[in-house]
Motif scaffolding. Structure first.
Motif, PDB file in Angstrom:
ATOM      1  N   ILE A  38      45.877  29.861  46.310  1.00 12.02           N
ATOM      2  CA  ILE A  38      45.455  29.335  45.157  1.00 12.02           C
ATOM      3  C   ILE A  38      44.514  30.506  44.307  1.00 12.02           C
ATOM      4  CG2 ILE A  38      43.368  27.769  44.426  1.00 12.02           C
ATOM      5  CD1 ILE A  38      43.667  26.251  46.867  1.00 12.02           C
ATOM      6  N   SER A  39      44.085  31.293  44.956  1.00 13.07           N
ATOM      7  CA  SER A  39      43.397  32.520  44.549  1.00 13.07           C
ATOM      8  C   SER A  39      43.870  33.905  44.799  1.00 13.07           C
ATOM      9  CB  SER A  39      41.940  32.428  44.292  1.00 13.07           C
ATOM     10  OG  SER A  39      41.693  33.497  43.702  1.00 13.07           O
ATOM     11  N   PRO A  40      45.292  34.702  44.374  1.00 14.76           N
ATOM     12  CA  PRO A  40      45.691  35.547  45.114  1.00 14.76           C
ATOM     13  C   PRO A  40      44.912  36.836  45.219  1.00 14.76           C
ATOM     14  CG  PRO A  40      47.175  34.518  43.580  1.00 14.76           C
ATOM     15  CD  PRO A  40      46.067  33.761  43.292  1.00 14.76           C
ATOM     16  N   GLY A  41      43.950  37.000  44.381  1.00 16.06           N
ATOM     17  CA  GLY A  41      43.094  38.252  44.368  1.00 16.06           C
ATOM     18  C   GLY A  41      41.923  37.984  45.245  1.00 16.06           C
ATOM     19  N   ILE A  42      41.624  37.012  45.811  1.00 21.81           N
ATOM     20  CA  ILE A  42      40.424  36.454  46.565  1.00 21.81           C
ATOM     21  C   ILE A  42      39.905  37.744  47.781  1.00 21.81           C
ATOM     22  CG2 ILE A  42      41.471  35.037  48.356  1.00 21.81           C
ATOM     23  CD1 ILE A  42      39.029  33.079  47.743  1.00 21.81           C
ATOM     24  N   VAL A  43      40.631  38.027  48.086  1.00 17.75           N
ATOM     25  CA  VAL A  43      40.307  39.128  49.232  1.00 17.75           C
ATOM     26  C   VAL A  43      39.522  40.327  48.443  1.00 17.75           C
ATOM     27  CG1 VAL A  43      40.744  40.801  51.143  1.00 17.75           C
ATOM     28  CG2 VAL A  43      41.932  38.479  50.956  1.00 17.75           C
ATOM     29  N   GLU A  44      40.178  40.875  47.484  1.00 19.31           N
ATOM     30  CA  GLU A  44      39.758  41.740  46.845  1.00 19.31           C
ATOM     31  C   GLU A  44      38.266  41.338  46.072  1.00 19.31           C
ATOM     32  OE1 GLU A  44      42.254  43.690  44.337  1.00 19.31           O
ATOM     33  OE2 GLU A  44      41.056  45.441  43.905  1.00 19.31           O
ATOM     34  N   ILE A  45      38.141  40.478  45.718  1.00 24.32           N
ATOM     35  CA  ILE A  45      36.997  39.972  45.048  1.00 24.32           C
ATOM     36  C   ILE A  45      35.927  39.552  45.951  1.00 24.32           C
ATOM     37  CG2 ILE A  45      36.012  38.021  43.624  1.00 24.32           C
ATOM     38  CD1 ILE A  45      38.938  37.496  42.275  1.00 24.32           C
ATOM     39  N   LEU A  46      36.028  39.162  47.018  1.00 25.27           N
ATOM     40  CA  LEU A  46      34.826  38.720  47.891  1.00 25.27           C
ATOM     41  C   LEU A  46      34.764  40.031  48.774  1.00 25.27           C
ATOM     42  CD1 LEU A  46      36.045  35.274  49.519  1.00 25.27           C
ATOM     43  CD2 LEU A  46      34.659  35.627  47.572  1.00 25.27           C
ATOM     44  N   ALA A  47      35.660  40.960  49.086  1.00 25.14           N
ATOM     45  CA  ALA A  47      35.173  42.143  49.903  1.00 25.14           C
ATOM     46  C   ALA A  47      34.526  43.214  48.907  1.00 25.14           C
ATOM     47  CB  ALA A  47      36.540  42.804  50.103  1.00 25.14           C
ATOM     48  N   SER A  48      34.524  42.871  47.616  1.00 24.34           N
ATOM     49  CA  SER A  48      33.902  44.020  47.040  1.00 24.34           C
ATOM     50  C   SER A  48      32.538  43.510  46.581  1.00 24.34           C
ATOM     51  CB  SER A  48      34.690  44.115  45.355  1.00 24.34           C
ATOM     52  OG  SER A  48      34.240  42.761  44.897  1.00 24.34           O
ATOM     53  N   GLN A  49      31.943  42.484  47.284  1.00 20.92           N
ATOM     54  CA  GLN A  49      30.787  42.105  47.203  1.00 20.92           C
ATOM     55  C   GLN A  49      29.817  42.643  48.225  1.00 20.92           C
ATOM     56  OE1 GLN A  49      30.032  37.755  46.524  1.00 20.92           O
ATOM     57  NE2 GLN A  49      32.127  37.584  45.380  1.00 20.92           N
TER      58      GLN A  49
END
Length: 460
Positions: A38-49
């Motif tokens: 659904i959201s291909p960039g989700i790992v990068e977005i969440l990991a950066s937090q």
């Protein structure tokens, strides 16, 4: 946050609840697959937090135990840890862990991420996770049909690390292949290794994967060999040698299946600990975790609390009480790992030994590696050896060529029946040792779960 991202988290978390509720699995992979779709960039977005960054642990053997040690050290220091605890170490598994720690507004509830990473997926995930600390454990031949030769894995690791100049790289100085990956990197590096020649051998094992210098091709000279090709080595032609470890173990006492005692030393600190894990390979795991935790700023006191109170992950020196006997399960999936376990068996033989070999995708379809294992060390003990799993007959043939007498060998492909057969040779109160490949271990635990002995693997 975008609607798409929130929708991915909502549906992935729902999938995890359904998966566990219906007992399809632990929700360790499916939610991550769905979220990434659904959201291909989700790992990068969440990991950066994650404010304290990420620790990424990779290598052939020891990933699950080392990552769990790092996580417990960080927790002992008061940090909230996001961790793929059940060992799902591909992108979907890491996505599942991050989604599980995020609320419905896509805010990750954690301070630091600790992720074990599959060695083949490692180069793909580094640019996404951008870890603060990288741990390189070892490189041994494993699932050649999937990973390829160790030299190819090492080249991909090194190329990936060159794109991550801000990371601290903790690496196994005793493994020449791993040390070569870390040599001359621009990053800060923390080599770790063993400094106790009493624990080693004088010569390389037959199955050793590294024998020749990567710089000039001359044979390495070993002062001591600790594990497969890991040891204190040197190239007499070009002068390449083992880096001096900054974090090391000395005065090691291997106490069979009961655990290990060692002094763990680092710049400015030393700790005498009893680690409730057997074998020299777990000393390496403890050293790797110590190097990573120190790089995060974890104190010596937190390290000590975590090491002393550590409980093994499922199937990694996991102990269960079954029908009045001690059942000890140690995952065995490649020649280097199985040789290390057999050396321990030879020193402290159990009453009975069950070896279960599957060849499903997660194990590797090719079982020719059995011929590189030193089963000859079992010629004198234990009294009964049960060969089981989908490739039980291949294993039995190898054991017969290793000189195991017919009267001590039982071939039983069915795992449930093999377990009961092996137990017949074990008096109550004594230990039955089980060495399974990965999917055989999961199948064995399902059998034990049905008997109410073992928890689900994602809860262990």
């Amino acid at each position: 946050m975008s609607v798409r991202l929130r929708l991915a988290i909502l549906l992935a978390r729902s999938a995890a609840h359904v998966s566990r509720g219906l007992r399809w699995g632990g929700g360790t992979t499916l939610p991550g697959r769905l979220a990434r779709r659904i959201s291909p960039g989700i790992v990068e977005i969440l990991a950066s937090q994650l404010p304290r960054g990420i620790v990424a642990v990779s290598g052939t053997n020891g990933k699950t135990t080392t990552a769990r040690l790092v996580a417990e050290m960080a927790q002992a220091a008061g940090l909230r840890v996001v961790h793929n605890r059940a060992g799902a170490n591909l992108p979907a598994g890491i996505a599942s862990a991050l989604v599980g720690a995020a609320d419905l507004r896509a805010r990750v509830q954690g301070d630091v991420g600790v992720f074990e990473v599959d060695e083949a997926a490692f180069p793909l995930l580094l640019p996404v996770l951008r870890p603060r600390v990288v741990v390189l454990l070892n490189l041994f031949r494993d699932q050649l049909d999937r990973y390829g030769e160790v030299e190819a894995v090492a080249r991909r690791w090194r190329t990936a690390l060159q794109g991550l100049p801000e990371a601290i790289v903790c690496f196994n100085a005793d493994d020449p292949q791993v040390a070569e990956v870390a040599r001359d990197l621009p990053q800060a590096t923390v080599p770790f290794g063993v400094e106790d020649e009493r624990c080693g051998l004088e010569t390389l094992e037959d199955a050793a994967d590294v024998r020749y210098c990567y710089r000039c091709g001359a044979p390495y000279t070993y002062q001591v060999v600790y594990l497969s090709h890991a040891g204190r080595y040197r190239c007499e032609r070009c002068g390449v040698r083992r880096p001096d470890p900054a974090v090391y173990a000395e005065a090691i006492h291997l106490d069979g299946m009961r655990g290990t005692e060692a002094s763990v030393v680092w710049p400015g600190g030393c700790l005498r600990v009893r680690i409730p894990l057997p074998g020299l390979y777990n000393v390496y795991n403890a050293l790797a975790a110590t190097a990573a935790a120190l790089s995060l700023g974890v104190s010596g006191g937190a390290l000590e609390r975590a090491l002393k109170g550590f409980r093994p992950a499922f199937g990694r020196a996991e102990r269960l009480r079954w029908r009045g006997r001690e059942l000890e399960i140690l995952l065995a999936k490649n020649p280097a790992g199985l040789n290390a376990l057999l050396r321990m068996v030879a020193r402290h033989p159990p009453a009975s030994l069950l070896v279960a070999i599957h060849d499903r995708t997660a194990d590797g379809r090719d079982v020719s590696w059995l011929w590189d294992v030193d089963f000859e060390g079992l010629q004198d003990s234990p009294k009964r050896i049960v060969a089981s799993g989908l490739r039980a007959t291949d294993l039995a043939l190898r054991l017969r060529y290793a000189g195991i007498p017919e009267e001590r060998l039982v071939v039983e492909p069915d795992l449930a029946r093999a377990l009961h057969t092996a137990a017949q040779g074990v008096p109550e109160g004594e230990t039955l040792l089980v060495l399974p490949t990965y999917t055989a271990m999961l199948e064995l635990r399902r059998i034990l779960q049905r008997e109410g002995v073992a928890p689900d693997f994602w809860e262990a």
